[in-house]
Design an enzyme around this catalytic site. Structure first.
Site, PDB file in Angstrom:
ATOM      1  N   LYS A 150       0.865  -1.180   0.000  1.00 39.80           N
ATOM      2  CA  LYS A 150       0.000   0.000   0.000  1.00 39.80           C
ATOM      3  C   LYS A 150       0.903   1.232   0.000  1.00 39.80           C
ATOM      4  CE  LYS A 150      -3.839   1.903   2.796  1.00 39.80           C
ATOM      5  NZ  LYS A 150      -4.698   1.641   3.979  1.00 39.80           N
ATOM      6  N   SER A 167      -9.513   1.358   3.190  1.00 33.84           N
ATOM      7  CA  SER A 167      -8.737   2.215   2.314  1.00 33.84           C
ATOM      8  C   SER A 167      -7.678   1.486   1.495  1.00 33.84           C
ATOM      9  CB  SER A 167      -8.052   3.302   3.138  1.00 33.84           C
ATOM     10  OG  SER A 167      -7.114   2.734   4.035  1.00 33.84           O
ATOM     11  N   SER A 171      -9.677  -1.042   7.193  1.00 35.40           N
ATOM     12  CA  SER A 171      -9.069  -0.840   5.869  1.00 35.40           C
ATOM     13  C   SER A 171      -8.304  -2.026   5.305  1.00 35.40           C
ATOM     14  CB  SER A 171      -8.155   0.386   5.886  1.00 35.40           C
ATOM     15  OG  SER A 171      -8.926   1.560   6.003  1.00 35.40           O
TER      16      SER A 171
END
Lengths: 463, 61
Positions: A72, A149, A173
């Protein structure tokens, strides 16, 4: 990843081939899926060649030697830009790696690239106007949310653009995109994995963890990442077990508490029925399943708002004063709303946090894991604003975080695993929640489930 | 923030207290979110926490 690691270590396959296959797939599908922000193709191939040379020279190799993965885009990577999914940090190139980036490299993993995400990790839908909305790969006809997310982490693993990835989880997330994309994601205990070098959303609620295709793969990654880090005062000195060694597939006598009330009553009927079926399957394999109701859950939303709203605004205050126009307008609005939380309300949030942690601890005193849906719905279309849940209408954002935030507040480990599909063919996820620092039991239960079912083995059909 | 946060002037004052100067347009945009937040935050008063000490250590071991 476990299979790839084995095949590479036994020279059944070359790390160069493995990396090249993934880079080719990224090149072919990236424009459509928007899962990557930065692809490190040259560096990945160079690392793969070096890994191959080490193997051929007979040098000792780490547990992830030559195995590719992706991060990420909020994990610092030396010399590689780390944007946090934001235009504001679009040119930011860290000088040093995050602790977990370094540990995975030491274990031999090869970084394929940096993954798309919601700007500064502040949102569960998985949308990003700067780098494009990541697309859920399970529906080719309609653009559906990947969940956030860690949207790119979910999409990349589901679509075969990386065998494993890292996400971060402040209110779901890791588990939300894992659920919506049909993969396995682990939010470890708060303090199990270092957050040093990871852009924060809310320091006291942020957790970092793996997102992969199976619990066994999560176990492999977690072992390489976890443990005390002097650079993160929140990390524990507790030793890191060999998580892979406990994956016996044996569920006999495992005590499972099925979370009713706030959880099952709040799920859409299709999700509720799927998780109830999963509980029966676990029981048929020898698990001892009973039902639990956590009565303080309705206070979790307000407490999370007080804590995350305050901490996120504190971190971004200066940017919001000087670069407001460069934020995703939706993220800017959420940050601004944090200004209206009072100090007393922040403390009330921390009081509720103590209450919730104690209640979850109590539920786990006589049980090994708790079982609940990861999300109350399957992946909605990206223009969805409201959804019908088991107990009424909800805005989609609140719905997606609803079952996840309790365990960010409490800090307990939670693993989301695929548990079925809707009639329309969209994946559904359920989470297994365990005692603090008992990821071993959580992963054992998740792995046992995956030996009974094949939901985690199914992949979306892509062009 | 009080229950009367729907008033634009209250939003303005709240922002100033927090060290921000936001336009009325920006404040109007966040008004529904702030109102929903205020309701959720006020509901915390109903939680049985009078005798509960707030969490100060986030890691348990």
């Amino acid at each position: 990843m476990t299979e790839l690691a084995r095949m590479i270590a036994t020279k059944a396959v070359s790390p160069v081939e493995v990396v090249r296959v993934h880079l080719d797939r990224i090149a072919g599908l990236h424009r459509d899926l928007r899962s990557y922000i930065t692809v490190c193709d040259e560096a990945a191939l160079a690392a793969a060649r070096a890994a191959e040379a080490e193997l051929m020279a007979g040098r000792g190799v780490g547990p992830l030697h030559g195995v590719p993965y992706a991060l990420k885009d909020l994990y610092d990577t030396a010399g590689i830009r780390t944007t946090g999914g934001s235009r504001i940090l679009g040119d930011r190139v860290p000088e040093a790696d995050a602790t977990v980036t370094r540990r995975l490299a030491q274990a031999g993993a090869i970084l394929l690239g940096k993954l798309n995400m919601v700007e500064f990790a502040y949102g569960p839908e998985g949308l990003n106007p700067h780098y494009g909305h990541a697309r859920n790969p399970w529906d080719r006809a309609v653009h559906r949310m990947a969940g956030g997310s860690s949207s790119g982490s979910g999409v990349a693993v589901a679509a075969g653009l990386a065998p494993g990835s890292l996400g971060s989880d402040t209110g779901g997330s890791i588990r939300i995109p894992s659920s919506l994309c049909g993969i396995t994601g682990l939010k470890p205990t708060y303090g199990r994995v270092s957050r040093a070098g990871v852009l924060p959303l809310a320091w006291s609620m942020d957790h970092v963890g793996p997102m992969t295709r199976s619990a066994a793969d999560c176990a492999l990654m977690l072992r390489a990442m976890a443990g005390y880090d002097a650079a993160d005062a929140s990390t524990s000195v507790l030793p890191v077990p060999d998580y892979g060694a406990v994956l016996t597939g044996d569920l006999k006598g495992l005590r499972v508490g099925l979370l009713r009330g706030f959880f099952l009553d709040g799920a859409a009927p299709e999700v509720r029925a799927t998780v109830e079926t999963a509980a029966r399957v676990l029981a048929s394999a020898g698990a001892v399943v009973d039902e639990v109701n956590l009565e303080h859950m309705p206070h979790v939303g307000g407490a999370s708002l007080a804590i995350v709203g305050s901490e996120a605004l504190a971190y971004h205050a200066e940017r919001l004063r000087t670069r407001a126009g460069d934020f995703d307008p939706d993220v800017a609005r959420r940050l601004r709303a944090g200004a209206y939380v009072t100090g007393v309300q922040y403390v009330r949030g921390q009081q509720v946090r103590a209450l919730v942690r104690e209640e979850v601890d109590r539920a786990l005193a006589r049980r090994d894991v708790l079982l609940a849906p990861s999300t109350p719905i399957a992946a909605p279309t990206i223009d969805t604003r409201q959804v019908e849940l088991g107990d009424g209408l909800s805005d989609v954002r609140t719905a997606l975080v609803r079952f996840n935030r309790p365990f960010n507040l409490s800090g307990h480990p939670s693993c989301s695993v695929p548990c079925g599909f809707t009639a329309a063919g969209l994946p559904l996820g359920m989470q297994l929640v365990g005692r603090p620092f008992d990821e071993a039991t959580v992963l054992r239960a998740a792995d046992g489930w995956q030996r009974l079912t094949d939901f985690h083995m199914r992949h979306p059909v892509l062009g | 923030m009080n229950d009367d946060a729907s008033d634009l002037d209250t939003l303005r004052r709240g922002a100033r207290l927090a060290g921000f100067t936001w336009s009325d347009t920006e404040l109007e945009e966040i008004r529904p979110m702030v109102m929903a937040g205020v309701r959720a935050l006020h509901a915390l008063e109903a939680a049985p926490i009078a005798e509960v000490e707030p969490t100060t250590r986030y890691r348990t071991v």
